[in-house]
Design an enzyme around this catalytic site. Structure first.
Site, PDB file in Angstrom:
ATOM      1  N   ARG A 133      48.697  39.567  33.745  1.00  0.00           N
ATOM      2  CA  ARG A 133      49.285  39.817  32.599  1.00  0.00           C
ATOM      3  C   ARG A 133      49.891  41.198  32.334  1.00  0.00           C
ATOM      4  O   ARG A 133      49.470  42.012  32.789  1.00  0.00           O
ATOM      5  CB  ARG A 133      48.248  39.487  31.247  1.00  0.00           C
ATOM      6  CG  ARG A 133      48.078  37.938  31.045  1.00  0.00           C
ATOM      7  CD  ARG A 133      49.367  37.301  30.563  1.00  0.00           C
ATOM      8  NE  ARG A 133      49.170  35.851  30.329  1.00  0.00           N
ATOM      9  CZ  ARG A 133      49.337  34.911  31.230  1.00  0.00           C
ATOM     10  NH1 ARG A 133      49.789  35.119  32.221  1.00  0.00           N
ATOM     11  NH2 ARG A 133      48.934  33.819  30.965  1.00  0.00           N
TER      12      ARG A 133
ATOM     13  N   HIS B 172      58.154  36.357  35.606  1.00  0.00           N
ATOM     14  CA  HIS B 172      56.666  35.664  35.428  1.00  0.00           C
ATOM     15  C   HIS B 172      56.945  34.205  35.932  1.00  0.00           C
ATOM     16  O   HIS B 172      56.524  33.085  35.557  1.00  0.00           O
ATOM     17  CB  HIS B 172      56.789  35.425  33.776  1.00  0.00           C
ATOM     18  CG  HIS B 172      55.197  35.020  33.529  1.00  0.00           C
ATOM     19  ND1 HIS B 172      54.560  35.612  32.382  1.00  0.00           N
ATOM     20  CD2 HIS B 172      54.317  34.256  34.287  1.00  0.00           C
ATOM     21  CE1 HIS B 172      53.268  35.276  32.465  1.00  0.00           C
ATOM     22  NE2 HIS B 172      53.115  34.412  33.260  1.00  0.00           N
TER      23      HIS B 172
HETATM   24  N1  LIG Z   1      51.896  35.255  36.644  1.00  0.00           N
HETATM   25  C1  LIG Z   1      51.655  33.907  36.706  1.00  0.00           C
HETATM   26  O1  LIG Z   1      52.488  33.238  36.867  1.00  0.00           O
HETATM   27  C2  LIG Z   1      50.256  33.597  36.252  1.00  0.00           C
HETATM   28  C3  LIG Z   1      50.047  32.192  36.627  1.00  0.00           C
HETATM   29  C4  LIG Z   1      48.665  31.853  36.411  1.00  0.00           C
HETATM   30  C5  LIG Z   1      47.628  32.734  35.928  1.00  0.00           C
HETATM   31  N2  LIG Z   1      48.221  34.157  35.651  1.00  0.00           N
HETATM   32  C6  LIG Z   1      47.173  35.070  35.003  1.00  0.00           C
HETATM   33  O2  LIG Z   1      46.017  34.938  36.150  1.00  0.00           O
HETATM   34  C7  LIG Z   1      44.910  35.243  35.311  1.00  0.00           C
HETATM   35  C8  LIG Z   1      43.560  35.048  36.253  1.00  0.00           C
HETATM   36  O3  LIG Z   1      43.652  33.769  36.275  1.00  0.00           O
HETATM   37  P1  LIG Z   1      42.466  33.025  37.039  1.00  0.00           P
HETATM   38  O4  LIG Z   1      42.360  31.375  37.039  1.00  0.00           O
HETATM   39  O5  LIG Z   1      41.926  33.340  38.346  1.00  0.00           O
HETATM   40  O6  LIG Z   1      41.086  33.405  35.967  1.00  0.00           O
HETATM   41  P2  LIG Z   1      39.543  33.373  35.887  1.00  0.00           P
HETATM   42  O7  LIG Z   1      39.140  32.360  37.031  1.00  0.00           O
HETATM   43  O8  LIG Z   1      39.034  33.338  34.652  1.00  0.00           O
HETATM   44  O9  LIG Z   1      39.271  34.715  36.526  1.00  0.00           O
HETATM   45  C9  LIG Z   1      39.454  36.114  35.826  1.00  0.00           C
HETATM   46  C10 LIG Z   1      38.908  37.163  36.724  1.00  0.00           C
HETATM   47  O10 LIG Z   1      38.990  38.066  36.204  1.00  0.00           O
HETATM   48  C11 LIG Z   1      37.825  38.918  36.114  1.00  0.00           C
HETATM   49  N3  LIG Z   1      37.687  39.814  34.889  1.00  0.00           N
HETATM   50  C12 LIG Z   1      37.952  39.354  33.683  1.00  0.00           C
HETATM   51  N4  LIG Z   1      37.742  40.276  32.588  1.00  0.00           N
HETATM   52  C13 LIG Z   1      37.326  41.507  33.391  1.00  0.00           C
HETATM   53  C14 LIG Z   1      36.958  42.759  33.103  1.00  0.00           C
HETATM   54  N5  LIG Z   1      37.112  43.164  31.905  1.00  0.00           N
HETATM   55  N6  LIG Z   1      36.348  43.578  34.087  1.00  0.00           N
HETATM   56  C15 LIG Z   1      36.316  43.036  35.369  1.00  0.00           C
HETATM   57  N7  LIG Z   1      36.790  41.596  35.776  1.00  0.00           N
HETATM   58  C16 LIG Z   1      37.068  41.050  34.656  1.00  0.00           C
HETATM   59  C17 LIG Z   1      36.578  37.760  35.908  1.00  0.00           C
HETATM   60  O11 LIG Z   1      35.434  38.233  36.410  1.00  0.00           O
HETATM   61  P3  LIG Z   1      33.947  37.454  36.489  1.00  0.00           P
HETATM   62  O12 LIG Z   1      34.286  36.728  37.726  1.00  0.00           O
HETATM   63  O13 LIG Z   1      33.049  38.312  36.383  1.00  0.00           O
HETATM   64  O14 LIG Z   1      34.045  36.425  35.065  1.00  0.00           O
HETATM   65  C18 LIG Z   1      37.053  36.924  37.094  1.00  0.00           C
HETATM   66  O15 LIG Z   1      36.647  37.344  38.443  1.00  0.00           O
HETATM   67  C19 LIG Z   1      44.854  34.195  34.089  1.00  0.00           C
HETATM   68  O16 LIG Z   1      44.169  34.540  33.014  1.00  0.00           O
HETATM   69  C20 LIG Z   1      46.349  34.640  33.796  1.00  0.00           C
HETATM   70  O17 LIG Z   1      46.450  35.806  32.984  1.00  0.00           O
HETATM   71  C21 LIG Z   1      49.373  34.510  35.974  1.00  0.00           C
END
Ligand SMILES: NC(=O)c1ccc[n+]([C@@H]2O[C@H](COP(=O)([O-])OP(=O)(O)OC[C@H]3O[C@@H](n4cnc5c(N)ncnc54)[C@H](OP(=O)(O)O)[C@@H]3O)[C@@H](O)[C@H]2O)c1
Length: 316
Positions: free
Chosen positions: A231, A279
């Protein structure tokens, strides 16, 4: 009166794509489009949303489950009048695969100097540039969730050394992982930093001057590269521009921005060695989204637990 088994759709995606996907989904349910202001949403129990209208929850007071139209839920958690009901985020192989394609593409683009070669092509310059191998480069991924783990696995397949960092330590074959405490060590070994973090209070502005300064200098690419598809709110763009200008960073690939669309006058558009995408790293396939929503509603109505529930205390 709206049918209780109806699904409210409030997705600020391309309307044609939503309509086409609705035509193939929810065969035994009524679909209510929130964009139709006359539509009665008062009895609906489910809604699938991406940047929904501000009065959705007043119009649909009996919602029992909210489905995010994307993997990120910052757009949902910041909604006014958000009811205290389960929120399910979108997790699907189509989304995961697309993100990994984008991440691998960006890592390879910086490894193989694509921005520099495109410049040379424009100027009709025939000059070979240094060519390190992937195994000489360490990619550090911040955020080892669904997307980060798949990207890590695919970067390994391409031969990169891969490190991962997340709040809680993860186990992932072939990838050295760090928890929150290990950030310094993680950064000091990272040549290419990939951001795949959700936007929360803990990650807002995390990619800043202080963090860029801790990345490894003098690796196989010379200078560190920053890649972000999590993000835009996680990056401090003033710091990022400065780091690119002063050479603390050698390049960047950015899919997300503090302000979207990125304003036409923003210097990031014109910077050498910066790749900008709108994006679009991993857009939601709306048909896959509706299949996922149908599956989860099926589980919910059968008394099974919902999958990929958002934890409101951590914000993702
Ligand atoms: N650009 C695009 O087109 C696009 C598309 C889809 C998603 N996204 C973005 O990608 C993000 C990630 O997606 P995802 O499905 O992989 O999410 P997810 O499965 O919820 O994984 C989030 C990861 O971030 C870690 N995390 C969160 N807060 C943290 C912190 N304060 N310090 C350290 N690590 C932290 C989590 O740690 P833990 O494993 O310990 O919980 C987890 O490993 C989404 O939230 C979205 O914003 C972007």
């Amino acid at each position: 009166m709206a049918a209780a088994n109806a699904v409210v759709v409030d997705l600020k995606f391309e309307r044609r794509e939503v309509d086409r996907a609705v035509g193939e989904a929810f065969r035994d349910r009524m679909v209510l489009h929130a964009s139709d202001r006359e539509c009665d949403l008062s009895d609906a129990r489910y809604a699938v949303v991406w940047k929904p209208g501000p009065d959705l929850f007043r119009r649909a007071p009996k919602l029992e489950v909210l489905f995010s139209g994307g993997a990120g839920v910052d757009h949902v958690l910041s909604l006014p009048d958000l009811p205290d009901i389960p929120i399910v985020r979108f997790v699907d192989p189509s989304l995961t695969t697309r993100m990994s394609e984008w991440v691998v593409l960006q890592c390879l683009s910086h490894l193989r100097q694509v921005p520099a070669y495109l410049r040379q092509q424009r100027d009709r310059v025939w000059r070979e540039l240094p060519q390190p191998e992937a195994r000489e480069v360490t990619v550090g991924i911040m955020g080892l969730g669904v997307l980060g783990q798949d990207s890590a696995t695919k970067l390994r397949m391409m031969g990169f050394n891969v490190l991962g960092w997340s709040r809680r330590k993860k186990m992932l074959a072939g990838v050295e992982t760090y928890d929150a405490e290990g950030l310094d060590k993680f950064l000091s070994r990272t040549d290419v930093l990939v951001g795949l973090l959700p936007l929360t209070d803990g990650t807002r502005g995390i990619f800043n001057n202080a963090l860029f300064a801790r990345l490894r200098q003098g690796g196989a690419l010379g200078k560190p590269v920053f890649i972000n598809a999590g993000r835009g709110g996680s990056q401090v763009e003033a710091d990022l521009r400065e780091a690119l200008r002063t050479g603390i960073l050698g390049g960047a690939s950015l899919d997300v921005f503090e302000q979207e669309p990125l304003p036409a006058g923003d210097p990031l558009w014109g910077m050498d060695n910066v790749i900008v995408t709108p994006h679009a790293a991993s857009a939601t396939d709306v048909r896959a989204l509706f299949r996922h929503v149908e599956r989860q509603i099926g589980r919910y109505e059968a008394g099974d637990s919902l999958e990929n529930l958002v934890d409101r205390t951590t914000g993702y």
